[in-house]
Structure formats: structure tokens, C-alpha cells
Design a protein around this motif. Structure first.
Motif, mmCIF file in Angstrom:
data_model
loop_
_atom_site.group_PDB
_atom_site.id
_atom_site.type_symbol
_atom_site.label_atom_id
_atom_site.label_comp_id
_atom_site.label_asym_id
_atom_site.label_seq_id
_atom_site.Cartn_x
_atom_site.Cartn_y
_atom_site.Cartn_z
ATOM 1 N N VAL A 121 0.849 -1.190 0.000
ATOM 2 C CA VAL A 121 0.000 0.000 0.000
ATOM 3 C C VAL A 121 0.888 1.245 0.000
ATOM 4 O O VAL A 121 0.648 2.196 -0.747
ATOM 5 C CB VAL A 121 -0.967 0.002 1.205
ATOM 6 N N ASN A 122 1.931 1.242 0.837
ATOM 7 C CA ASN A 122 2.851 2.379 0.887
ATOM 8 C C ASN A 122 3.473 2.645 -0.481
ATOM 9 O O ASN A 122 3.594 3.796 -0.903
ATOM 10 C CB ASN A 122 3.969 2.132 1.897
ATOM 11 N N ALA A 123 3.902 1.589 -1.162
ATOM 12 C CA ALA A 123 4.546 1.745 -2.465
ATOM 13 C C ALA A 123 3.582 2.358 -3.476
ATOM 14 O O ALA A 123 3.964 3.248 -4.254
ATOM 15 C CB ALA A 123 5.061 0.393 -2.960
ATOM 16 N N ARG A 124 2.332 1.914 -3.464
ATOM 17 C CA ARG A 124 1.339 2.487 -4.385
ATOM 18 C C ARG A 124 1.127 3.962 -4.087
ATOM 19 O O ARG A 124 1.116 4.797 -4.985
ATOM 20 C CB ARG A 124 0.018 1.733 -4.309
ATOM 21 N N LEU A 125 0.967 4.299 -2.809
ATOM 22 C CA LEU A 125 0.767 5.700 -2.434
ATOM 23 C C LEU A 125 1.992 6.545 -2.786
ATOM 24 O O LEU A 125 1.862 7.703 -3.179
ATOM 25 C CB LEU A 125 0.441 5.809 -0.944
ATOM 26 N N THR A 126 3.187 5.951 -2.701
ATOM 27 C CA THR A 126 4.410 6.656 -3.085
ATOM 28 C C THR A 126 4.414 6.905 -4.593
ATOM 29 O O THR A 126 4.710 8.009 -5.048
ATOM 30 C CB THR A 126 5.657 5.853 -2.663
ATOM 31 N N ARG A 127 4.069 5.878 -5.378
ATOM 32 C CA ARG A 127 4.011 6.036 -6.841
ATOM 33 C C ARG A 127 3.014 7.121 -7.236
ATOM 34 O O ARG A 127 3.217 7.844 -8.202
ATOM 35 C CB ARG A 127 3.637 4.723 -7.514
ATOM 36 N N GLU A 128 1.913 7.224 -6.479
ATOM 37 C CA GLU A 128 0.888 8.233 -6.760
ATOM 38 C C GLU A 128 1.289 9.619 -6.265
ATOM 39 O O GLU A 128 0.564 10.585 -6.473
ATOM 40 C CB GLU A 128 -0.438 7.820 -6.117
ATOM 41 N N GLY A 129 2.451 9.718 -5.598
ATOM 42 C CA GLY A 129 2.926 11.005 -5.102
ATOM 43 C C GLY A 129 2.184 11.505 -3.887
ATOM 44 O O GLY A 129 2.193 12.698 -3.592
ATOM 45 N N LYS A 130 1.545 10.603 -3.141
ATOM 46 C CA LYS A 130 0.739 10.995 -1.988
ATOM 47 C C LYS A 130 1.423 10.765 -0.648
ATOM 48 O O LYS A 130 1.106 11.442 0.312
ATOM 49 C CB LYS A 130 -0.585 10.219 -1.984
ATOM 50 N N LEU A 131 2.325 9.802 -0.564
ATOM 51 C CA LEU A 131 2.865 9.404 0.731
ATOM 52 C C LEU A 131 4.079 10.225 1.111
ATOM 53 O O LEU A 131 5.045 10.322 0.365
ATOM 54 C CB LEU A 131 3.225 7.917 0.732
ATOM 55 N N GLY A 132 4.014 10.799 2.280
ATOM 56 C CA GLY A 132 5.155 11.472 2.883
ATOM 57 C C GLY A 132 5.784 10.532 3.895
ATOM 58 O O GLY A 132 5.801 9.314 3.696
ATOM 59 N N PRO A 133 6.253 11.059 5.008
ATOM 60 C CA PRO A 133 6.885 10.210 6.018
ATOM 61 C C PRO A 133 5.907 9.181 6.586
ATOM 62 O O PRO A 133 4.722 9.449 6.727
ATOM 63 C CB PRO A 133 7.311 11.196 7.112
ATOM 64 N N ALA A 134 6.424 8.022 6.892
ATOM 65 C CA ALA A 134 5.658 6.977 7.576
ATOM 66 C C ALA A 134 6.604 6.346 8.582
ATOM 67 O O ALA A 134 7.805 6.247 8.336
ATOM 68 C CB ALA A 134 5.154 5.928 6.589
ATOM 69 N N ALA A 135 6.077 5.938 9.718
ATOM 70 C CA ALA A 135 6.934 5.368 10.749
ATOM 71 C C ALA A 135 6.188 4.315 11.532
ATOM 72 O O ALA A 135 4.998 4.448 11.787
ATOM 73 C CB ALA A 135 7.424 6.456 11.704
ATOM 74 N N ARG A 136 6.897 3.254 11.882
ATOM 75 C CA ARG A 136 6.400 2.290 12.847
ATOM 76 C C ARG A 136 7.104 2.645 14.152
ATOM 77 O O ARG A 136 8.332 2.659 14.213
ATOM 78 C CB ARG A 136 6.741 0.868 12.431
ATOM 79 N N LEU A 137 6.328 2.938 15.155
ATOM 80 C CA LEU A 137 6.891 3.397 16.412
ATOM 81 C C LEU A 137 7.341 2.229 17.275
ATOM 82 O O LEU A 137 6.832 1.116 17.143
ATOM 83 C CB LEU A 137 5.862 4.251 17.163
ATOM 84 N N GLY A 138 8.276 2.503 18.167
ATOM 85 C CA GLY A 138 8.755 1.499 19.104
ATOM 86 C C GLY A 138 7.721 1.225 20.193
ATOM 87 O O GLY A 138 6.643 1.836 20.238
ATOM 88 N N ALA A 139 8.062 0.333 21.080
ATOM 89 C CA ALA A 139 7.146 -0.100 22.143
ATOM 90 C C ALA A 139 6.777 1.064 23.059
ATOM 91 O O ALA A 139 7.613 1.906 23.391
ATOM 92 C CB ALA A 139 7.796 -1.204 22.970
ATOM 93 N N THR A 140 5.518 1.090 23.487
ATOM 94 C CA THR A 140 5.085 2.148 24.399
ATOM 95 C C THR A 140 5.814 2.048 25.728
ATOM 96 O O THR A 140 5.974 3.051 26.418
ATOM 97 C CB THR A 140 3.568 2.117 24.632
#
Length: 136
Positions: A32-51
Motif C-alpha cells: 500500500v505504501n509503495a502504491r501511495l508513493t508512486r501516486e505522489g501521496k505518501l510522505g513520512p511513515a513510521a512504525r513506532l517502538g514499544a510504548t
């Protein structure tokens, strides 16, 4: 307009995934991220560490650093996406794509009123997961 998609989930559920299950989930999310990147829509994305590793700064003046996430909730904020979408409906559609591959997550879609793109962190240009997400 820029929108933040905040990904909430029961942290224990994600932490209990086997390495294979986690890899499969990340593969689907990166598609999904790759598609949104190809469409020029995706900026930064992050998976956060443990709470459990999080701290919160709150209070007057310099504030006080306290252990843990900012809120006591069933789901915790585990990641985020920044998208450039023409409408809120387009941002919701992108969040639905993410939810399709991660149906037990909750996604909050919020307009961003101020955005600074920041800089590329040293070392990320050589990481395979970053290359895969950017190239699609």
C-alpha cells in the motif's frame, strides 16, 4: 492538503505476532505504501517502538518527563503516515486500503495544519526496507 493517518492497535496483539506473521503484515502494508508513493501521496511513515520505551513530557515550564505513553487507552499509537490528498475522502480511502491489509487496526485521519518535511536521516538511504517502500 496534508493529512496524518495515525495507526492505533492493541500493542500486545502486534507484539505477539510471529516473525513470519509480522513480516507478512509489513509486506502487505509496504505494498500500500509503495502504491501511495508512486501516486505522489505518501510522505513520512513510521512504525513506532514499544510504548514501554516511551516517555511523555508534560506540565508547566520545562515540564516533567514521565514514563509511558501519553494516554491510558486500549489501543496505542503504533505508527503514522503523512499523505498529500486533495480531499478528506481521498485520505479516508487511503486509510481504508491500510485497514484492508491490517483489519484489526484503528486509523485516525487528521488534517495537518503545519508541515515541515525534515531531512533524510543518515543511513536510511542504504536500508532495504526504506528502498522497498520508496520504489514500490
Amino acid at each position: 492538503m496534508f493529512y496524518a493517518i495515525l495507526a492505533y492497535h492493541v500493542e500486545q496483539t502486534i507484539q505477539s505476532l510471529t516473525p513470519q506473521q509480522d513480516a507478512a503484515l509489513m509486506h502487505d502494508l509496504l505494498e500500500v505504501n509503495a502504491r501511495l508513493t508512486r501516486e505522489g501521496k505518501l510522505g513520512p511513515a513510521a512504525r513506532l517502538g514499544a510504548t514501554a520505551d516511551a516517555v511523555t513530557l508534560r506540565g508547566p515550564g520545562d515540564g516533567i518527563v514521565i514514563d509511558g505513553p501519553f494516554a491510558e487507552t486500549k489501543e496505542q499509537l503504533l505508527g503514522l503516515y503523512v499523505l498529500d490528498c486533495a480531499t478528506q475522502e481521498a485520505a479516508i480511502a487511503a486509510a481504508r486500503d491500510l485497514r484492508r491489509v491490517n483489519p484489526s487496526a484503528v486509523y485516525e485521519i487528521r488534517p495537518i495544519t503545519f508541515y515541515l518535511p525534515g531531512v533524510t536521516f543518515p543511513g536510511t538511504e542504504d536500508r532495504d526496507d526504506v528502498k522497498e517502500a520508496a520504489s514500490g
